[in-house]
Scaffold this motif. Structure first.
Motif, short mmCIF file in Angstrom:
data_model
loop_
_atom_site.label_atom_id
_atom_site.label_comp_id
_atom_site.label_asym_id
_atom_site.label_seq_id
_atom_site.Cartn_x
_atom_site.Cartn_y
_atom_site.Cartn_z
N PRO A 18 0.63 -0.74 0.26
CA PRO A 18 0.14 -0.15 -0.03
C PRO A 18 0.87 0.97 -0.65
O PRO A 18 1.92 1.07 0.70
CB PRO A 18 -0.90 -0.25 1.66
CG PRO A 18 -0.46 -1.83 2.05
CD PRO A 18 0.41 -2.22 0.76
N CYS A 19 0.23 2.66 -1.00
CA CYS A 19 1.18 3.40 -0.93
C CYS A 19 0.83 4.65 0.30
O CYS A 19 -0.70 4.19 -0.16
CB CYS A 19 0.97 4.06 -1.77
SG CYS A 19 1.35 6.10 -2.22
N ASN A 20 0.65 4.97 1.36
CA ASN A 20 0.55 6.29 1.73
C ASN A 20 0.73 7.61 2.09
O ASN A 20 -0.46 7.94 2.51
CB ASN A 20 1.13 6.25 3.50
CG ASN A 20 1.23 4.49 3.34
OD1 ASN A 20 0.24 3.75 3.45
ND2 ASN A 20 2.28 3.87 4.58
N SER A 21 0.38 7.80 0.63
CA SER A 21 -0.17 9.33 -0.28
C SER A 21 -1.04 9.19 -0.50
O SER A 21 -1.89 8.12 -1.08
CB SER A 21 1.17 9.59 -1.11
OG SER A 21 1.19 8.56 -2.35
N GLY A 22 -1.83 10.71 -0.46
CA GLY A 22 -3.34 10.50 -0.53
C GLY A 22 -3.57 11.69 -0.24
O GLY A 22 -3.11 12.27 0.85
N ASP A 86 -9.77 23.65 5.36
CA ASP A 86 -8.63 23.45 5.42
C ASP A 86 -8.61 22.16 4.69
O ASP A 86 -9.80 21.87 4.09
CB ASP A 86 -8.66 22.83 6.93
CG ASP A 86 -8.48 24.18 8.01
OD1 ASP A 86 -9.11 25.17 7.94
OD2 ASP A 86 -8.85 23.73 8.89
N VAL A 87 -7.74 21.90 4.77
CA VAL A 87 -7.32 20.86 3.61
C VAL A 87 -7.01 19.01 4.36
O VAL A 87 -6.03 19.34 5.22
CB VAL A 87 -6.02 20.65 3.01
CG1 VAL A 87 -5.84 19.16 1.72
CG2 VAL A 87 -6.88 21.80 1.53
N LEU A 88 -6.90 17.86 4.21
CA LEU A 88 -6.47 16.81 4.57
C LEU A 88 -5.29 15.85 3.73
O LEU A 88 -6.11 15.63 2.40
CB LEU A 88 -8.03 15.83 5.18
CG LEU A 88 -8.39 16.61 6.36
CD1 LEU A 88 -9.39 15.68 6.74
CD2 LEU A 88 -7.90 16.54 7.59
N ILE A 89 -4.62 15.05 4.04
CA ILE A 89 -3.57 15.18 3.01
C ILE A 89 -3.18 13.85 4.65
O ILE A 89 -2.67 13.81 5.34
CB ILE A 89 -2.64 15.54 2.41
CG1 ILE A 89 -1.80 16.45 3.25
CG2 ILE A 89 -3.51 16.61 1.12
CD1 ILE A 89 -0.28 17.05 2.41
N SER A 90 -2.36 12.73 3.58
CA SER A 90 -1.75 12.23 4.46
C SER A 90 -0.17 12.29 4.67
O SER A 90 0.00 13.41 3.66
CB SER A 90 -1.51 10.62 3.18
OG SER A 90 -0.32 10.17 3.63
N PHE A 136 -7.93 8.90 -0.28
CA PHE A 136 -8.46 8.56 -1.95
C PHE A 136 -6.53 9.37 -2.28
O PHE A 136 -6.08 10.14 -2.39
CB PHE A 136 -9.00 9.53 -1.73
CG PHE A 136 -10.15 9.68 -1.42
CD1 PHE A 136 -11.53 9.01 -2.14
CD2 PHE A 136 -10.78 9.93 -0.07
CE1 PHE A 136 -12.59 9.43 -1.56
CE2 PHE A 136 -11.94 10.19 0.50
CZ PHE A 136 -12.75 9.72 0.07
N GLN A 137 -6.45 7.88 -3.13
CA GLN A 137 -5.21 7.89 -3.85
C GLN A 137 -5.42 8.14 -5.54
O GLN A 137 -6.25 7.25 -5.87
CB GLN A 137 -4.74 7.05 -3.53
CG GLN A 137 -4.07 6.75 -2.69
CD GLN A 137 -3.58 5.88 -1.79
OE1 GLN A 137 -4.25 4.47 -1.66
NE2 GLN A 137 -2.43 5.30 -1.27
N LEU A 138 -5.68 8.86 -6.02
CA LEU A 138 -5.49 9.70 -7.55
C LEU A 138 -4.49 8.32 -8.51
O LEU A 138 -3.12 8.85 -8.02
CB LEU A 138 -5.34 10.44 -7.84
CG LEU A 138 -6.97 11.35 -7.12
CD1 LEU A 138 -7.05 11.65 -5.94
CD2 LEU A 138 -6.90 13.10 -7.31
N GLY A 139 -4.85 7.69 -9.55
CA GLY A 139 -3.65 6.99 -10.02
C GLY A 139 -3.63 8.04 -12.22
O GLY A 139 -5.06 7.77 -11.42
N PHE A 140 -2.81 7.68 -12.48
CA PHE A 140 -2.33 7.77 -13.62
C PHE A 140 -1.85 7.25 -14.37
O PHE A 140 -1.12 6.76 -13.65
CB PHE A 140 -2.26 9.66 -14.04
CG PHE A 140 -3.35 10.45 -13.23
CD1 PHE A 140 -4.06 11.06 -13.82
CD2 PHE A 140 -3.06 10.43 -11.98
CE1 PHE A 140 -4.84 11.99 -13.47
CE2 PHE A 140 -3.54 11.77 -11.21
CZ PHE A 140 -4.42 12.93 -11.65
#
Length: 169
Positions: A18-22, A86-90, A136-140
């Motif tokens: 699992p990637c923990n960025s998002g 406010d913004v939530l990020i990993s 939420f992880q955005l993939g391209f």
């Protein structure tokens, strides 16, 4: 030791750790349809990126993570007249830092660093309390891109999508 076996090579998708960025719920992302909360995005939406313009979203991965792995960015802390939410990020999401912050913290005009390195307790702080939140992880399909969040004040790197791996069968 490497083991090989005769046979044709084929491409398959494999599960990666699992990637923990998002991005967290409510984080607004700039799209060709305007600003949308990340939870309203779906594959096929065109996301405005800093590095490539409009890019089609290939995947949207959603998973639950402990609240302690998330950070809250407060754009209004630096400018009291700013009403950007406010913004939530990993904590592992890589962010672009420019200008005086980059020069003071990293000795460069710009740097791409994990958000956890920018925690100051006021402007960028860890979420408190027990429980989980959605990540939420955005993939391209064409790789990683710089997304604009918080009304364009911050650029963050998208998650890396799983890539085909060649295996011998």
């Amino acid at each position: 030791m490497t083991q090989t076996s005769p046979g044709r090579a084929r491409s398959v998708r494999v599960a990666l750790p699992p990637c923990n960025s998002g991005l967290g719920p409510g984080t607004e992302v700039l799209t060709t349809d305007g600003v949308l909360p990340v939870e309203f995005l779906s594959p096929g939406d065109r996301i405005i990126t800093r590095d490539r313009g409009a890019v089609r979203l290939a995947h949207l991965f959603v998973r639950k993570v402990p609240r302690g792995q998330m950070l809250r960015l407060r754009p209004g802390e630096l400018d009291p007249g700013d009403d950007t939410p406010d913004v939530l990020i990993s904590a592992e999401t890589r962010m672009v830092v420019r200008g005086w912050r980059a020069r003071v913290l990293f000795g460069k005009p710009a740097a791409l660093v994990s958000a956890r390195r920018l925690i100051d307790g006021a402007y960028i702080a860890r979420l408190d309390g027990p429980g989980t939140t959605r990540l939420f992880q955005l993939g391209f399909s064409d790789g990683q891109h710089l997304l604009q969040i918080a009304a364009g004040q911050w650029q963050v790197a998208s998650a890396r999508a799983p890539q085909p791996v060649t295996v011998r069968g």
